[in-house]
Each structure stands twice: as structure tokens, then as C-alpha cells.
Design a protein around this motif. Structure first.
Motif, PDB file in Angstrom:
ATOM      1  N   UNK A   1      -2.790  11.528   3.743  1.00 42.65           N
ATOM      2  CA  UNK A   1      -2.772  10.540   2.942  1.00 42.65           C
ATOM      3  C   UNK A   1      -1.443   9.325   4.081  1.00 42.65           C
TER       4      UNK A   1
ATOM      5  N   UNK B   1       1.019  -1.188   0.300  1.00 39.09           N
ATOM      6  CA  UNK B   1       0.281  -0.066  -0.011  1.00 39.09           C
ATOM      7  C   UNK B   1       0.145   1.157  -0.216  1.00 39.09           C
TER       8      UNK B   1
ATOM      9  N   UNK C   1      -4.478  33.519  -5.165  1.00 34.32           N
ATOM     10  CA  UNK C   1      -4.219  32.071  -5.927  1.00 34.32           C
ATOM     11  C   UNK C   1      -3.343  32.939  -6.950  1.00 34.32           C
ATOM     12  N   UNK C   2      -2.726  34.136  -6.582  1.00 38.43           N
ATOM     13  CA  UNK C   2      -1.957  34.561  -7.854  1.00 38.43           C
ATOM     14  C   UNK C   2      -0.663  35.110  -6.966  1.00 38.43           C
TER      15      UNK C   2
ATOM     16  N   UNK D   1       6.279  33.409 -10.574  1.00 41.96           N
ATOM     17  CA  UNK D   1       5.978  32.524  -9.819  1.00 41.96           C
ATOM     18  C   UNK D   1       5.385  31.215 -10.123  1.00 41.96           C
ATOM     19  N   UNK D   2       5.097  31.166 -11.384  1.00 41.61           N
ATOM     20  CA  UNK D   2       5.049  30.555 -11.819  1.00 41.61           C
ATOM     21  C   UNK D   2       6.065  28.913 -12.237  1.00 41.61           C
TER      22      UNK D   2
ATOM     23  N   UNK E   1       8.157  29.307  -9.722  1.00 40.34           N
ATOM     24  CA  UNK E   1       7.929  28.277  -8.714  1.00 40.34           C
ATOM     25  C   UNK E   1       7.391  27.631  -7.711  1.00 40.34           C
ATOM     26  N   UNK E   2       6.565  27.557  -8.708  1.00 43.49           N
ATOM     27  CA  UNK E   2       5.260  26.381  -8.513  1.00 43.49           C
ATOM     28  C   UNK E   2       6.246  25.400  -8.434  1.00 43.49           C
TER      29      UNK E   2
ATOM     30  N   UNK F   1      -0.145  28.552  -2.497  1.00 41.38           N
ATOM     31  CA  UNK F   1      -0.633  26.582  -2.562  1.00 41.38           C
ATOM     32  C   UNK F   1      -0.643  25.664  -2.720  1.00 41.38           C
ATOM     33  N   UNK F   2       0.920  25.977  -3.824  1.00 39.54           N
ATOM     34  CA  UNK F   2       1.439  24.309  -3.752  1.00 39.54           C
ATOM     35  C   UNK F   2       1.892  23.576  -2.605  1.00 39.54           C
ATOM     36  N   UNK F   3       3.244  24.844  -1.703  1.00 42.13           N
ATOM     37  CA  UNK F   3       3.370  23.891  -0.842  1.00 42.13           C
ATOM     38  C   UNK F   3       1.619  23.434  -0.300  1.00 42.13           C
TER      39      UNK F   3
ATOM     40  N   UNK G   1      -1.054  23.051 -12.787  1.00 41.24           N
ATOM     41  CA  UNK G   1      -0.999  24.836 -10.906  1.00 41.24           C
ATOM     42  C   UNK G   1       0.190  25.691 -12.051  1.00 41.24           C
TER      43      UNK G   1
ATOM     44  N   UNK H   1      -3.802   6.491   5.792  1.00 36.82           N
ATOM     45  CA  UNK H   1      -3.283   4.724   6.173  1.00 36.82           C
ATOM     46  C   UNK H   1      -2.584   4.373   7.676  1.00 36.82           C
TER      47      UNK H   1
ATOM     48  N   UNK I   1       9.021  23.754  -6.708  1.00 32.59           N
ATOM     49  CA  UNK I   1       8.121  23.329  -5.233  1.00 32.59           C
ATOM     50  C   UNK I   1       8.069  21.643  -5.849  1.00 32.59           C
TER      51      UNK I   1
ATOM     52  N   UNK J   1       0.393  31.534  -5.562  1.00 32.53           N
ATOM     53  CA  UNK J   1       0.101  30.206  -6.534  1.00 32.53           C
ATOM     54  C   UNK J   1       1.488  29.245  -5.805  1.00 32.53           C
ATOM     55  N   UNK J   2       2.395  29.904  -5.321  1.00 32.74           N
ATOM     56  CA  UNK J   2       3.242  28.740  -5.457  1.00 32.74           C
ATOM     57  C   UNK J   2       2.970  28.328  -3.574  1.00 32.74           C
TER      58      UNK J   2
ATOM     59  N   UNK K   1       3.065  35.590  -5.545  1.00 30.08           N
ATOM     60  CA  UNK K   1       3.551  34.299  -4.260  1.00 30.08           C
ATOM     61  C   UNK K   1       2.395  33.408  -3.404  1.00 30.08           C
TER      62      UNK K   1
ATOM     63  N   UNK L   1      -0.955  28.075 -15.022  1.00 30.28           N
ATOM     64  CA  UNK L   1      -1.908  29.589 -14.605  1.00 30.28           C
ATOM     65  C   UNK L   1      -1.165  30.190 -14.347  1.00 30.28           C
ATOM     66  N   UNK L   2      -0.148  30.447 -13.763  1.00 34.24           N
ATOM     67  CA  UNK L   2       0.350  31.729 -12.943  1.00 34.24           C
ATOM     68  C   UNK L   2       1.737  31.820 -14.604  1.00 34.24           C
TER      69      UNK L   2
ATOM     70  N   UNK M   1      -4.695   1.590   8.946  1.00 33.16           N
ATOM     71  CA  UNK M   1      -3.805   0.192   9.432  1.00 33.16           C
ATOM     72  C   UNK M   1      -2.833   0.087  10.946  1.00 33.16           C
ATOM     73  N   UNK M   2      -2.798   1.388  11.572  1.00 37.68           N
ATOM     74  CA  UNK M   2      -1.949   1.001  12.276  1.00 37.68           C
ATOM     75  C   UNK M   2      -2.514   1.924  13.692  1.00 37.68           C
TER      76      UNK M   2
ATOM     77  N   UNK N   1      -7.027  28.223  -2.947  1.00 39.10           N
ATOM     78  CA  UNK N   1      -7.441  28.441  -4.435  1.00 39.10           C
ATOM     79  C   UNK N   1      -8.885  28.863  -5.162  1.00 39.10           C
TER      80      UNK N   1
ATOM     81  N   UNK O   1      -1.763  16.740   0.608  1.00 36.68           N
ATOM     82  CA  UNK O   1      -1.935  15.387   0.150  1.00 36.68           C
ATOM     83  C   UNK O   1      -0.990  14.747   1.418  1.00 36.68           C
TER      84      UNK O   1
ATOM     85  N   UNK P   1       0.993  20.295  -1.336  1.00 37.70           N
ATOM     86  CA  UNK P   1       1.850  18.806  -1.110  1.00 37.70           C
ATOM     87  C   UNK P   1       1.346  18.444   0.183  1.00 37.70           C
TER      88      UNK P   1
ATOM     89  N   UNK Q   1       9.485  18.481  -3.851  1.00 34.10           N
ATOM     90  CA  UNK Q   1       9.083  17.611  -3.442  1.00 34.10           C
ATOM     91  C   UNK Q   1       9.054  16.135  -4.724  1.00 34.10           C
TER      92      UNK Q   1
END
Lengths: 120, 150
Positions: free
Chosen positions: B46, A66, B26-27, A93-94, A96-97, B34-36, A85, B50, A100, B31-32, B29, A88-89, B54-55, B81, B42, B39, A104
Motif C-alpha cells: 500500500x 489518501x 499454515x498451522x 499460536x492462535x 500468537x496471531x 503468515x500473520x506477520x 485468522x 501510494x 501480532x 500461523x503467526x 508457528x 482457525x488455529x 503520487x510521489x 497459506x 499489506x 502485515x 499492528x
């Protein structure tokens, strides 16, 4: 799983991160060159996922399927979702995404290799 | 009508987006950010799901906290967003919960290791996640201050 491919994916992710980081610092927008680099990374991740799932199916060792499977799926998703993502910028900063997303990806590859070699 | 290349994508009929108007979260800085957030949302959700599935008995408190932290990050991501005035408020609450959470859990995990036999997202101020969980709410607050709806 081959450590060679994991290394290749990790190095590619770091290269994409470096290119994206330089672009962000210089204030450059996302361009075709960077998108091609992401596409190469994604291709390597896809190959790794295919080989990874096959390896998981045939291995005799005890690997948490799993966890390993989730990592494989995530490594394939992150560059693609990150690129969309980023697209769209229309500013620095595009890229920059993308930085990240690439960092990751690199961390995910390291974790993937750990899960495979230690079983958890 | 030809599309104006300079205009941002807009929400419904609200028209062009000003730097502080709707969508600004969402535009740039954001934008970044939101990305962090995505991450962390998620990975923590997750991982937490898990662990709880399971544990659970091994470290119930740590795993429930991981899952809770993950869901808070998911809420923050979605709010950033959406970028409406209402979403701004939701994002503010989520970011404040994170800040309190990482400071409280970070302190507890250092003082009392018995209740936390396994790592959690906010444990030791987010060490497992490169201390990003400690840094992120501060960046989030700074960004929300800049994009506060009038």
C-alpha cells in the motif's frame, strides 16, 4: 480527530496485545474473554474511523486524505482479519496471531495520529 | 458421518494432515508467520503503491523497491497459506529474494544515501519496520526447513 480517542484505541490495542501475549506464553487457546477484548478494540476503532472521516471532511488544515483514509480503513480491518485468522488455529499460536494483530493495531494508531497532527 | 474434531481442515481429497504434510505450513508457528508476512505485505504494498502513484519523482528507486518488496511479501504470504508442495517452492524463492533484497538494499542505503532520499522497506536493513524485514526471512527459512515436503 480527538487525541483522547486515539490514546484510548492505542491503550486498548496494547492491553489486547498483553492479554494475547500472556495466553501465547502460557499455551492457552483463543477464548471468549480474549475475543470480547478484541471486539471492544474493534468498536473503538470503528468509532475512531467514523470520527476520523468526519474530521477529515470538515478540517481546514492540509492533511493527506489518501494516507489518512487508508490508515483509518486499515485500523478497522486489522483486528477483524486477525481474529478470523486466529480462530482457525486451535493452539497457542492462535493467540500468537492475535498478538501480532494487536501490536499492528497499536502501531497503526500511532501512525494515524502522526499523519493527522503533521499532515503527512 | 460425524466430523472428527481433531482433524485439520483438508485440501480436497488428500485426507488427514500429518505434521509435515500438506497444510502444515499454515498451522502452528506458521500461523503467526503468515500473520506477520500479511502485515508487511499489506503495509509495504500500500505504501509503495501510494508513493509510486503520487510521489514517484521524489525517490523513484526507493519507491519502486518498496512496491517490489511488498509484492514479494504478498507472494510469500499467499504461498504459506496455500501450503502445497508447489507453494512451498514458491515460498522458498520469495523468502530467498527477501533475504538477498534486505541485505543488498540495507548495505546500499548505508553506503550510498544519494540514491535513496526517502525510506524504503528494506532500507537500513528494515529500520523503518523495526528490523522485522531482516528477521523475517531467517524465520521463514527455518519454518520452510521444518515443513519441507517429502
Amino acid at each position: 480527530m480527538t487525541p483522547v480517542l486515539a490514546w484510548a484505541c492505542g491503550v486498548l490495542a496494547v492491553v489486547v496485545a498483553a492479554l494475547a501475549g500472556i495466553a501465547t506464553v502460557r499455551g492457552h487457546r483463543l477464548d471468549d474473554r480474549l475475543l470480547i477484548a478484541v471486539a471492544v478494540l474493534e468498536a473503538a476503532m470503528l468509532l475512531q474511523a467514523v470520527i476520523g472521516f468526519v474530521a477529515l471532511a470538515v478540517t481546514d488544515r492540509s492533511v493527506d486524505g489518501v494516507v489518512f483514509g487508508s490508515y483509518l480503513v486499515t485500523t478497522v480491518l486489522v483486528p477483524v482479519v486477525g481474529a478470523f485468522w486466529a480462530l482457525g488455529e486451535k493452539s497457542r499460536w492462535g493467540t500468537g496471531v492475535l498478538l501480532v494483530a494487536a501490536l499492528t493495531s497499536a502501531i497503526l494508531v500511532v501512525r494515524l495520529e502522526q499523519v493527522w497532527s503533521t499532515g503527512a | 458421518m460425524p466430523e472428527q474434531p481433531s482433524s485439520h481442515r483438508t485440501e480436497g481429497a488428500e485426507g488427514a494432515v500429518s505434521p509435515r504434510g500438506s497444510g502444515a505450513m499454515r498451522h502452528g508457528p506458521g500461523r503467526v508467520l503468515v500473520a506477520v508476512y500479511a502485515v508487511l505485505g499489506l503495509s509495504a504494498t500500500v505504501r509503495g503503491s501510494y508513493q509510486v502513484l503520487f510521489h514517484f519523482s521524489e525517490a523513484p528507486l526507493a519507491y519502486l523497491l518498496s512496491l517490489f518488496a511488498g509484492l514479494v511479501y504478498v507472494v510469500a504470504t499467499a504461498a504459506l497459506v496455500r501450503a502445497t508442495p508447489r507453494a512451498w517452492q514458491v515460498a522458498l524463492v520469495a523468502v530467498l529474494v527477501e533475504l538477498v533484497g534486505v541485505l543488498t538494499v540495507g548495505t546500499l542505503t548505508i553506503l550510498d544515501t544519494a540514491d535513496f532520499p526517502d525510506g524504503t522497506v528494506w532500507g537500513e536493513f528494515g529500520r523503518d519496520y523495526g528490523w522485522v524485514p531482516l528477521l523475517l526471512p531467517l524465520l521463514g527459512l527455518a519454518w520452510l526447513r521444518r515443513t519441507r515436503p517429502q
